[in-house]
Design an enzyme around this catalytic site. Structure first.
Site, PDB file in Angstrom:
ATOM      1  N   THR A  31       0.827  -1.209   0.000  1.00  0.00           N
ATOM      2  CA  THR A  31       0.000   0.000   0.000  1.00  0.00           C
ATOM      3  C   THR A  31       0.859   1.255   0.000  1.00  0.00           C
ATOM      4  O   THR A  31       1.991   1.254   0.486  1.00  0.00           O
ATOM      5  CB  THR A  31      -0.924   0.041   1.236  1.00  0.00           C
ATOM      6  N   ASN A  58       1.044   4.740   1.714  1.00  0.00           N
ATOM      7  CA  ASN A  58       0.543   5.405   2.909  1.00  0.00           C
ATOM      8  C   ASN A  58       0.609   6.917   2.702  1.00  0.00           C
ATOM      9  O   ASN A  58       1.674   7.450   2.362  1.00  0.00           O
ATOM     10  CB  ASN A  58       1.385   5.009   4.122  1.00  0.00           C
ATOM     11  N   GLU A  97      -4.461   4.407   3.440  1.00  0.00           N
ATOM     12  CA  GLU A  97      -3.571   3.539   2.676  1.00  0.00           C
ATOM     13  C   GLU A  97      -4.264   3.102   1.387  1.00  0.00           C
ATOM     14  O   GLU A  97      -5.425   2.696   1.412  1.00  0.00           O
ATOM     15  CB  GLU A  97      -3.196   2.307   3.485  1.00  0.00           C
TER      16      GLU A  97
END
Length: 301
Positions: A198, A200, A248
């Site tokens: 992911t 962030n 995220e």
């Protein structure tokens, strides 16, 4: 950034407001501004602020911003108007409506002002009705134009929908997908260990976020490429006991390093609540189900 002392842009029709979100109601005001400017052969000018006035007037009641001021001003200019962002200072807070109109007339050669149905300005603005603005305009030789209202379209309505996680309703009021602009920072890297990396996001402290949960979204990168994404807003209860809210984004079919980049996330719909799983394996299985579901969700038009 302008102060009230150094404004100098002669010959214009003006509208004044926060314009947070630049939603369909705002666009109706801007369309009216452009019509009135064209009739007079003058420039259309939006006077707006560097922050929400409540941040100074009543900080405990100040709402989160639907979008940062830079993005708001960019969207306003895209509508074909000039924008003057004024620092909302103690001096500005204490100005009465008459002072505002006179200052804009004298500094900008403002010939007319366009006022929306819920638009107030000046420390006494909330006590005024349209006929009061018209009366002041007559005294100061300024035309006062009442802009049309788009029923149900307000920044408050957008915020309410987002706080309930109803991004689809927020998108209808905005007339486009609600978006977040964020800087990609390093996270816990747990997503990589389960095959779902992911990005962030670090966001402005004033940025309003939709309610916690998992959302279908689209992400636009610095190079202009656009990717379907699954976005989680929450505290990652399966892997962390911290209560820090995080945003995220997992980009489908993307391989690369986004650390340090600025990206834009546009929300399509809410998929489910955030929840705590009994194991990383259960979390992994659910995330892959989310990704499969996202592939089949149609994007906003």
């Amino acid at each position: 950034m302008k102060s009230l002392r150094d404004m100098a842009t002669p010959g214009c029709v003006v509208t004044i407001g926060t314009f947070d979100g630049v939603h369909r109601g705002h666009k109706a005001v801007i369309a009216c501004l452009k019509r009135e400017s064209a009739k007079r052969g003058l420039r259309p000018l939006v006077v707006t602020f560097d922050r929400h006035p409540l941040e100074l007037v009543a900080p405990d009641r100040a709402p989160g911003l639907i979008m940062p001021p830079d993005k708001r001003d960019e969207l306003l200019r895209h509508e074909g108007v000039d924008v003057m962002r004024v620092a909302f200072t103690e001096e500005v807070r204490d100005m009465k409506c008459r002072d505002w109109l006179q200052k804009l007339r004298d500094k900008l050669d403002m010939r007319a002002v366009v006022i929306g149905y819920d638009n107030t300005f000046g420390s006494d603005g909330r006590l005024m009705e349209m006929q009061d603005y018209i009366r002041l305009g007559e005294q100061l030789d300024i035309d006062v134009v009442n802009a049309p209202r788009v029923q149900g379209c307000s920044s408050s309505a957008v915020r309410k929908s987002l706080l309930h996680g109803d991004v689809e309703e927020a998108n209808l009021v905005l007339g486009r997908p609600f978006g977040l602009c964020g800087h990609v920072v390093e996270g816990s890297r747990i997503g990589r260990t389960i095959g779902v990396p992911t990005a962030n996001l670090s966001l402005s402290r004033c940025q309003l976020l939709p309610a916690g949960g998992v959302y279908a979204a689209n992400v636009t990168l610095n190079d202009g490429s656009r990717h379907k994404a699954v976005v989680n807003i929450g505290v990652n209860p399966t892997v962390s006991d911290r209560k820090e809210l995080r945003v995220e984004a997992h980009l489908l079919d993307f391989k690369g390093n986004l650390y340090g980049d600025d990206i834009e996330v546009e929300f399509v719909c809410r998929m489910r609540d955030e929840r705590k799983f009994s194991s990383l394996e259960e979390l992994k299985h659910t995330l892959h189900s989310d990704i499969a579901l996202r592939r089949n969700i149609a994007d906003c038009q």
